[in-house]
Scaffold this motif. Sequence first.
Motif, PDB file in Angstrom:
ATOM      1  N   CYS A   1      78.791 -26.241 -89.012  1.00 33.04           N
ATOM      2  CA  CYS A   1      79.103 -24.933 -88.459  1.00 33.04           C
ATOM      3  C   CYS A   1      80.538 -24.572 -88.817  1.00 33.04           C
ATOM      4  CB  CYS A   1      78.904 -24.895 -86.941  1.00 33.04           C
ATOM      5  SG  CYS A   1      80.047 -25.935 -86.014  1.00 33.04           S
TER       6      CYS A   1
ATOM      7  N   ILE B   1      86.860 -25.986 -89.970  1.00 37.45           N
ATOM      8  CA  ILE B   1      87.801 -25.293 -89.080  1.00 37.45           C
ATOM      9  C   ILE B   1      88.860 -24.587 -89.916  1.00 37.45           C
ATOM     10  CG2 ILE B   1      89.473 -25.593 -87.210  1.00 37.45           C
ATOM     11  CD1 ILE B   1      87.961 -28.210 -86.515  1.00 37.45           C
TER      12      ILE B   1
ATOM     13  N   LYS C   1      77.294 -34.199 -87.299  1.00 39.45           N
ATOM     14  CA  LYS C   1      77.533 -32.769 -87.103  1.00 39.45           C
ATOM     15  C   LYS C   1      78.936 -32.449 -87.604  1.00 39.45           C
ATOM     16  CE  LYS C   1      73.603 -31.713 -85.221  1.00 39.45           C
ATOM     17  NZ  LYS C   1      72.638 -30.871 -85.967  1.00 39.45           N
ATOM     18  N   TYR C   2      79.007 -31.557 -88.572  1.00 39.97           N
ATOM     19  CA  TYR C   2      80.295 -31.215 -89.169  1.00 39.97           C
ATOM     20  C   TYR C   2      80.748 -29.819 -88.764  1.00 39.97           C
ATOM     21  CZ  TYR C   2      80.289 -35.264 -92.276  1.00 39.97           C
ATOM     22  OH  TYR C   2      80.315 -36.549 -92.771  1.00 39.97           O
ATOM     23  N   ARG C   3      82.074 -29.642 -88.784  1.00 39.28           N
ATOM     24  CA  ARG C   3      82.676 -28.333 -88.537  1.00 39.28           C
ATOM     25  C   ARG C   3      83.688 -28.036 -89.637  1.00 39.28           C
ATOM     26  NH1 ARG C   3      83.328 -30.844 -83.200  1.00 39.28           N
ATOM     27  NH2 ARG C   3      82.058 -29.819 -81.609  1.00 39.28           N
TER      28      ARG C   3
ATOM     29  N   ILE D   1      84.170 -22.698 -87.786  1.00 38.68           N
ATOM     30  CA  ILE D   1      85.023 -22.254 -86.684  1.00 38.68           C
ATOM     31  C   ILE D   1      86.246 -21.567 -87.281  1.00 38.68           C
ATOM     32  CG2 ILE D   1      86.521 -23.002 -84.797  1.00 38.68           C
ATOM     33  CD1 ILE D   1      84.628 -25.320 -84.317  1.00 38.68           C
TER      34      ILE D   1
ATOM     35  N   SER E   1      81.582 -20.719 -82.753  1.00 33.24           N
ATOM     36  CA  SER E   1      81.233 -21.270 -84.063  1.00 33.24           C
ATOM     37  C   SER E   1      80.014 -20.554 -84.631  1.00 33.24           C
ATOM     38  CB  SER E   1      80.960 -22.768 -83.962  1.00 33.24           C
ATOM     39  OG  SER E   1      79.838 -23.017 -83.139  1.00 33.24           O
TER      40      SER E   1
ATOM     41  N   SER F   1      76.823 -21.140 -87.389  1.00 34.93           N
ATOM     42  CA  SER F   1      76.083 -22.144 -88.147  1.00 34.93           C
ATOM     43  C   SER F   1      76.047 -21.778 -89.628  1.00 34.93           C
ATOM     44  CB  SER F   1      74.662 -22.278 -87.601  1.00 34.93           C
ATOM     45  OG  SER F   1      73.932 -23.217 -88.349  1.00 34.93           O
TER      46      SER F   1
END
Length: 318
Positions: free
Chosen positions: A105, A26, A22-24, A107, A97, A99
């Motif tokens: 997702c 930011i 699972k990546y974010r 942020i 966040s 998607s």
Amino acid sequence: MTVQPPDMISELLRGMRLSGVKYRRIETTAPFGVSFAYVAGKAQFHFVSQGTALLRMESGARFTLNTGDALFIPNGNAHALLSEENAAVIPVSAYPSESICNSVCAITCEPCPQSDKTVIFSGCMDFELGGMQPLIKAMPEVMMVSRLMSTWPEIHPLLAAMERESMTRQVGFAGILARLADVVAALIVRGWVEAGCGKATGWVQVLRDPRLSRAIYAMHQQPGVNWSVAELAKEAGTSRSVFAERFLSATGTTPAKYLSELRMRLAIQYIRHENQPIETVALRLGYGSLAAFSRAFKRIVGQAPGALRETIPLAEEI
């Protein structure tokens, strides 16, 4: 004739998997502080595509990160990314966040000027080494890509591509970023192993000891064989007592227990990732019946093998 030691690095990398990622993405501006909690059985990855940040580990270690830096935290230790030492820290889970795709997702901590923003691409993932899972605990707290740049120049274009995809945000960028991050993380691990595993001790002795390597390699190649200590000592070219003592010193366990746990790690791989029938896996790994395999699996892993098809596996798998 001199027998060459087996290629344990290839054996290790053959079983390496980064899954459940699972990546974010930011995006923030100074002052900022984002904390990431320890998650059992997970590794974490960060790539700074714009700006700078301070990485502060729970242990107290600190690293300065600049644009283009990437790092891998193999045991998922708690840490924070900050603009400066005294910045207030907020858990990443507290930020709203959005998607972007099924694994990424976005942020945005707060609106910020284009020129001043810091952009970080972060991931949390299951990190598996197949039959060589114990090696993860011997890895350093933080593995920096900057330490590999001169030796493995192929990393440069990958990081440049990550920076470009993160900043331009063209169609499909999130999925491409995730794939690139997987490759960079794998290269970081490979670089550490090929460089001799730093100052790590314990299980790493297996990779450094050609006699132990031959015995371990034999078990990995034929996990369905009921290896005796005498047979493994013969593979290692040493006496039974010397082999047993050296094996225990390097791995912290006995050959019999290591073989049982190796079989269960491989069983998880065959059932979860390769969708092999459980009965086929039982026979492949040397068990005379499905019932015998199921009992061993539940004793070592803590759940029945059929549960792998029904639920998310336990984070504390061997």
